[in-house]
Design an enzyme around this catalytic site. Structure first.
Site, PDB file in Angstrom:
ATOM      1  N   SER A  69      21.841 -15.801  64.104  1.00  0.00           N
ATOM      2  CA  SER A  69      20.655 -16.218  64.563  1.00  0.00           C
ATOM      3  C   SER A  69      20.714 -17.670  64.783  1.00  0.00           C
ATOM      4  O   SER A  69      21.364 -18.491  64.145  1.00  0.00           O
ATOM      5  CB  SER A  69      19.477 -15.792  63.951  1.00  0.00           C
ATOM      6  OG  SER A  69      19.485 -14.376  63.732  1.00  0.00           O
TER       7      SER A  69
HETATM    8  N1  SAH Z   1      20.975 -12.097  59.752  1.00  0.00           N
HETATM    9  C1  SAH Z   1      22.159 -12.053  60.261  1.00  0.00           C
HETATM   10  C2  SAH Z   1      22.102 -11.958  61.835  1.00  0.00           C
HETATM   11  C3  SAH Z   1      22.614 -10.726  62.525  1.00  0.00           C
HETATM   12  S1  SAH Z   1      22.397 -10.005  64.029  1.00  0.00           S
HETATM   13  C4  SAH Z   1      22.768 -13.696  60.549  1.00  0.00           C
HETATM   14  O1  SAH Z   1      22.211 -14.457  59.673  1.00  0.00           O
HETATM   15  O2  SAH Z   1      24.037 -13.950  60.925  1.00  0.00           O
HETATM   16  C5  SAH Z   1      21.591  -8.599  63.538  1.00  0.00           C
HETATM   17  C6  SAH Z   1      22.385  -7.724  62.808  1.00  0.00           C
HETATM   18  O3  SAH Z   1      21.632  -6.401  62.313  1.00  0.00           O
HETATM   19  C7  SAH Z   1      23.737  -7.106  63.398  1.00  0.00           C
HETATM   20  O4  SAH Z   1      24.891  -7.561  62.742  1.00  0.00           O
HETATM   21  C8  SAH Z   1      23.320  -5.861  63.543  1.00  0.00           C
HETATM   22  O5  SAH Z   1      24.726  -4.982  63.237  1.00  0.00           O
HETATM   23  C9  SAH Z   1      22.429  -5.283  62.403  1.00  0.00           C
HETATM   24  N2  SAH Z   1      21.707  -4.242  62.528  1.00  0.00           N
HETATM   25  C10 SAH Z   1      20.923  -3.655  63.491  1.00  0.00           C
HETATM   26  N3  SAH Z   1      20.571  -2.287  63.343  1.00  0.00           N
HETATM   27  C11 SAH Z   1      20.571  -2.297  61.808  1.00  0.00           C
HETATM   28  C12 SAH Z   1      20.120  -1.176  61.080  1.00  0.00           C
HETATM   29  N4  SAH Z   1      19.426  -0.388  61.296  1.00  0.00           N
HETATM   30  N5  SAH Z   1      20.509  -1.609  59.681  1.00  0.00           N
HETATM   31  C13 SAH Z   1      21.362  -2.490  59.179  1.00  0.00           C
HETATM   32  N6  SAH Z   1      21.547  -3.570  60.081  1.00  0.00           N
HETATM   33  C14 SAH Z   1      21.460  -3.258  61.473  1.00  0.00           C
END
Ligand code: SAH
Length: 218
Positions: A69
């Site tokens: 993000s």
């Molecule tokens: N907080 C992260 C942002 C990652 S983007 C950072 O600091 O880098 C969002 C993430 O959510 C992705 O990696 C995606 O695979 C994950 N995601 C999406 N749906 C999900 C679910 N139901 N359970 C766990 N993770 C999920």
């Protein structure tokens, strides 16, 4: 350790400080959050080829169609959570691990779930290498929360969905706070929900764009 100096090494503290100044000018006021961002090496949470862009205020790809993000959004969401002085936090969507790393400096314990296995493994390795000992990561569908360690003082969902998964609301402590982007793929709003004895109070903060919250583990 060699990994720490990868890519931009010595200049990274200066560029990080510049990022913090920018976030402050954009309205991030909580000094604890700014301090955490100033001391977290974001360039070690992205691929080496992108390390030189790690202190721009922008989302970056982390593979598997996912993104780390934008720092402003990380800061904004973290500020929202800190308002309720949480000790134990659940994150849904570990991704690169950057948001969890920021939180780990500000709360006692961070539980984080990720549905894409290789991202889970990589984040776990990073936490070990960089010495973040109060983060526990699990490969699972975070829509179900992490009942074993709940309820939580705060929950942060870093992927967008049309509604808040009910299990997450159930695993939120009284007085607790949940932040999550709510909407469809093109229009989401960052919602901040506080649990009171009678209702879940929702405040909508600002429009955002996140990758989708997906059910199951892939
Ligand atoms: N907080 C992260 C942002 C990652 S983007 C950072 O600091 O880098 C969002 C993430 O959510 C992705 O990696 C995606 O695979 C994950 N995601 C999406 N749906 C999900 C679910 N139901 N359970 C766990 N993770 C999920």
């Amino acid at each position: 350790m060699k990994a720490f100096n990868r890519g931009i090494g010595m200049t990274s503290q200066r560029t990080r400080d510049r990022l913090v100044e920018r976030l402050r000018s954009e309205g991030i006021a909580d000094s604890r959050v700014l301090e955490a961002i100033a001391s977290t090496p974001r360039h070690l949470f992205v691929d080496e080829a992108l390390a030189s862009r790690a202190y721009e205020d922008t989302a970056l790809p982390i593979g598997y169609g996912q993104t780390i993000s934008q720092p402003y959004i990380v800061a904004r969401m973290t500020e929202q959570l800190l308002e309720v002085a949480p000790r134990v936090v659940l994150e849904v969507g570990t991704g690169s691990g950057y948001q969890a790393a920021i939180l780990s400096r500000l709360v006692e314990k961070v539980y984080s779930t990720e549905r894409i296995e290789p991202l889970t493994t990589l984040a776990r390795q990073r936490f070990r290498q960089l010495g973040y000992r109060n983060i526990r990561v699990q490969h699972s569908d975070g829509s179900w929360g992490w009942p074993q360690f709940g309820p939580f003082d705060a929950i942060i969902v870093t992927a967008g969905g049309s509604e808040i998964p009910p299990a997450l609301l159930e695993q939120l402590n009284m007085g607790g706070r949940l932040v999550m982007p709510i909407g469809d793929r093109t229009h989401q709003v960052l919602a901040s929900v506080t649990r009171t004895p009678t209702v879940f109070e929702r405040v909508d903060l600002e429009p955002v764009i996140f990758v989708p919250l997906v059910g199951g583990t892939g």
